[in-house]
Design a protein around this motif. Structure first.
Motif, PDB file in Angstrom:
ATOM      1  N   LEU A  60      -7.709 123.323  80.975  1.00  0.00           N
ATOM      2  CA  LEU A  60      -7.316 124.346  79.868  1.00  0.00           C
ATOM      3  C   LEU A  60      -6.610 125.495  80.573  1.00  0.00           C
ATOM      4  O   LEU A  60      -5.588 126.197  80.038  1.00  0.00           O
ATOM      5  CB  LEU A  60      -8.410 124.843  78.992  1.00  0.00           C
TER       6      LEU A  60
ATOM      7  N   GLU B  27      -0.314 116.004  77.972  1.00  0.00           N
ATOM      8  CA  GLU B  27      -1.334 116.537  77.004  1.00  0.00           C
ATOM      9  C   GLU B  27      -2.741 116.095  77.100  1.00  0.00           C
ATOM     10  O   GLU B  27      -3.655 116.955  76.880  1.00  0.00           O
ATOM     11  CB  GLU B  27      -0.810 116.364  75.458  1.00  0.00           C
TER      12      GLU B  27
ATOM     13  N   ARG C 174      -6.080 118.548  78.130  1.00  0.00           N
ATOM     14  CA  ARG C 174      -7.341 118.912  77.300  1.00  0.00           C
ATOM     15  C   ARG C 174      -8.602 118.929  78.208  1.00  0.00           C
ATOM     16  O   ARG C 174      -9.507 119.458  77.770  1.00  0.00           O
ATOM     17  CB  ARG C 174      -7.610 117.831  76.433  1.00  0.00           C
ATOM     18  N   GLN C 175      -8.588 118.548  79.556  1.00  0.00           N
ATOM     19  CA  GLN C 175      -9.462 118.775  80.600  1.00  0.00           C
ATOM     20  C   GLN C 175      -9.294 119.991  81.421  1.00  0.00           C
ATOM     21  O   GLN C 175     -10.133 120.372  81.927  1.00  0.00           O
ATOM     22  CB  GLN C 175      -9.604 117.607  81.445  1.00  0.00           C
TER      23      GLN C 175
END
Length: 766
Positions: free
Chosen positions: A747, A740, A744-745
């Motif tokens: 997408l 997760e 976040r890097q």
């Protein structure tokens, strides 16, 4: 009297000249042969070809000699004697950080008992004084012709010894120990502290046979070699009708004679004489963030050239001698009278078109009572910064105070410097009341350079406008090109190419330096034309940048230009034969040219010059790796660590060399050390985890990565390794956390999204 802060990168400035209080009879022989000893007690004095004994000058030019004798320049360096030594050498001791140094006299000679290069206490003779005020340094003889500046100096105002350093004293045998290369007069100081200095480094023995025409700066330092002038004068005395040459047989004195020493610069070629082009003999430092604040104010010790070149005064044609007297080296007028030579209601005709006129020396402008500290022009527009702990220097960029920039970027401003305890906001509000708010909108490069220092892509467009603005100073425009090239993720090859065609050599220098930061395949097209530039500094920077460019494919004139520029580069290396960093950089160039044998020799010479220079040892080890000599690579790293055991990058490089030698347990120990020494380096932790997994210690590998993630590290490679080992150990909850974080890097990564879906299903999550 100004001193220098000695530094490893480039030999820079101070002042000098023997006492000129006495007059001698006119010398009989004008042209002296090379290395004929001159009169005096200094054994290093030797009248070089084309020069004359300095006393010859004083015998005719009485008034000039008398004026010069009053200057601090004349006292800048001298043979140690009762008259020249200002410090207490009466068997007094000074202790710093547990190290005790004792200063004493013996048989009218001066000595210091202190820590030597082997770490043991020893006695060293002080041969020369160095500077006069506000501090005086001392040069000690350590053998091999080496004169070393002590890292202890005498505060001439407080009348006490003090330590020049900032952190803990350097270890014996290291670069920054007082006996190391950083403090070596022959290497770092000689160019600007003597008349026609010759270091005469002996590479085969790493010793020196240095000589100079005068101990410190003399007449011929600024006026050039005097033999032709004296020959003309002698002939003129015999034949009064003889014609007078326009230059009287001397070099033309211009600002370059000052800038040769009043600059943060790298020497490119030996033999500089007044009147010769500054940029053919020196490469000045541009406005880098380690040297200057974003608005161009002085940060590190950069002397005057880089500051003054930024100023409107320089662009208007103002020179050093407009403000400073030629021989006494003092200001031409005191207080604001110096500035109102030009900045008055009626400007001098010479500068009228630049509109410097105005009624500035009044409370209406200064908002401070007449003759007070706050009413002094220099205190607002030439703020001081203290170097070497006791030596304040004025900024020569002639800035206008900007408290708003101070609040944003930490730049100095005269308001809060003078009014201690007041805030930048207070200063800004006060200036708003006095001058309105238009001052806040004055154009400044600060925003662009501050953004570039933070690798902000948004700074590129602003820097581009600075480069295009021909009203800006060349050094600012050239620095903007170089700064653009250092910003990550931006392809500015077209900008560099355009700057390479600029008429200003400082802009072209910035382009050449910036070219080194372009992708290798773009460099030749962007800066290839600079190999044939009219200016040596530009040519050397260009060929250095192109050294590792693949498939140069140069033919005809292009090949000739490249080869000629290489010869310029070799001349620069020869002129700095005793500078380890220069030899190391040349080795990198040679390796880029696939000349491994020559590169190895250069790296080895760099190590011999400075055993503490880890970069040369790393480069040598990597050369061995690239040429398939893995055992030599590992040995080179091991030797580097023996000299510098606390450098994380050396431990890391050694670990990789051990992996290539299939010595995994030893490699893991070195990686552990690298992580301990640099705990914030994600790459070291990731490599350690990979090594642990390879050794069958996957649990330990995941622990290393899990601790890093828990500490807030988000490096993609580290997270990827954590996911891999989490899956391998079936530690799905932890693996979901790593995935997760990586998502976040990334997408739009469908594979990662699918993995997260499966992990959530496996852990009962959503």
């Amino acid at each position: 009297m100004r001193n220098i802060r000695l530094r490893a990168r480039s030999p820079i400035a101070l002042w000098t000249v023997p006492s000129l209080c006495f007059l001698l009879a006119f010398a009989g022989q004008a042209v002296a042969a090379e290395n004929i000893p001159a009169s005096g007690t200094d054994p290093l004095i030797s009248v070089h070809e084309g020069f004359v004994d300095e006393n010859t000058c004083t015998s005719c030019h009485v008034n000039e000699a008398a004026a010069f004798a009053k200057s601090n320049h004349a006292k800048a360096m001298a043979v140690a004697s009762d008259k020249s030594v200002r410090a207490n050498f009466n068997n007094i001791s000074f202790e710093h950080n547990g190290l005790v140094s004792t200063f004493f006299r013996q048989d009218k000679r001066f000595f210091v008992r202190t820590e030597g290069p082997d770490g043991k206490q020893a006695e060293f003779e002080v041969k020369y004084t160095f500077a006069y005020e506000p501090l005086q340094q001392y040069l000690a003889d350590i053998g091999g012709g080496r004169l070393q500046a002590l890292d202890l100096a005498w505060d001439t105002e407080k009348q006490q010894w003090f330590w020049l350093g900032e952190a803990k004293p350097a270890k014996p045998g290291s670069t920054f120990h007082w006996t190391g290369p950083f403090y070596r007069w022959n290497r770092t100081c000689i160019d600007c502290h003597s008349t026609d200095p010759r270091a005469n480094f002996q590479p085969e023995t790493n010793a020196y046979k240095s000589s100079y025409v005068a101990t410190s700066i003399g007449c011929q330092s600024c006026h050039g070699a005097g033999a032709k002038h004296v020959a003309w004068a002698e002939e003129k005395s015999r034949d009064g009708k003889m014609s007078t040459p326009s230059n009287l047989g001397l070099s033309k004195v211009d600002a370059s004679a000052c800038f040769a020493c009043h600059a943060r610069r790298t020497k490119l070629l030996d033999g500089y004489q007044p009147g010769k082009p500054f940029l053919d003999y020196f490469s000045p430092a541009l406005l880098r963030p380690d040297l200057y604040f974003p608005d161009g104010q002085i940060l590190d010790e950069v002397f005057e050239y880089g500051s003054f070149q930024q100023s409107k005064m320089a662009r208007a044609g103002v020179t050093c001698l407009d403000c400073h007297t030629q021989h006494e080296a003092v200001l031409k007028a005191q207080g604001n009278a110096l500035c109102t030579q030009c900045h008055t209601k009626v400007a001098p005709e010479r500068f009228a078109k630049f509109n410097p006129g105005g009624d500035f020396d009044t409370p209406a402008h200064t908002h401070h009572p007449v003759a007070t500290t706050g009413a002094q022009c220099s205190n607002c527009h030439m703020p001081e910064r203290t170097y070497m702990k006791v030596d304040p220097r004025r900024d020569h960029s002639f800035v206008i105070p900007r408290p708003d920039l101070s609040a944003a970027y930490g730049t100095p401003n005269a308001c809060t410097t003078c009014h201690e305890g007041k805030t930048n906001a207070w200063a800004g509000d006060t200036m708003d009341k006095w001058y309105g708010k238009a001052w806040r909108e004055r154009p400044t490069p600060a925003h662009a350079f501050a953004g570039a220092a933070q690798n902000d892509p948004a700074s590129i467009d602003v820097l581009r406008k600075i480069v295009a603005n021909r009203e800006q100073a060349g050094i600012v425009r050239g620095s903007a090109v170089a700064a653009m090239s250092r910003v990550d993720g931006i392809d500015i090859a077209a900008d560099v190419k355009a700057a390479a065609e600029d008429p200003d050599p400082l802009v072209r220098l910035g382009a050449a330096e910036g070219g080194a930061n372009l992708p290798p395949e773009h460099r030749l097209d962007a800066i290839g034309r600079l190999l044939a530039d009219d200016t040596r500094a530009v040519r050397v920077a260009a060929v250095t940048a192109l050294g590792s460019t693949p498939s140069l494919g140069l033919l005809g004139d292009a090949r000739k230009n490249f080869d000629a520029a290489v010869q310029d580069l070799r001349a620069y290396v020869e002129a700095n034969a005793d500078v380890a960093e220069t030899q190391n950089n040349f080795g990198t160039f040679l390796f880029g040219q696939q000349r491994a044998g020559e590169a190895e020799k250069a790296f080895r010479q760099a190590i011999a010059l400075d055993p503490g220079l880890s970069g040369a040892r790393v480069n040598l080890a990597e050369l061995y790796r690239a040429t398939g000599q893995n055992e030599k690579s590992e040995q080179a790293y091991a030797k580097a660590i023996a000299v510098s055991p606390d450098q994380a990058d050396l431990r890391y490089g050694h670990a990789l060399s051990l992996v290539r030698q299939k010595a995994l347990p030893e490699a893991i120990r070195e990686l552990d050390e690298a992580v301990r020494l640099d705990p914030g380096n994600s790459r070291y932790k990731t490599t350690l985890a990979i090594a642990l997994d390879s050794a069958g210690r996957t649990e330990d590998a995941l622990t290393v990565l899990d601790v890093a993630v828990a500490g807030g590290e988000t490096d993609a490679s580290l997270l990827g390794a954590a996911i891999q080992y989490g899956l391998k150990l079936r530690r799905y909850p932890e693996t979901l956390k790593y995935a997760e974080a990586l998502a976040r890097q990334r997408l739009d990564d469908p594979q990662l999204a699918e993995l997260i879906r499966q992990l959530r299903a496996a852990t009962g999550g959503k």
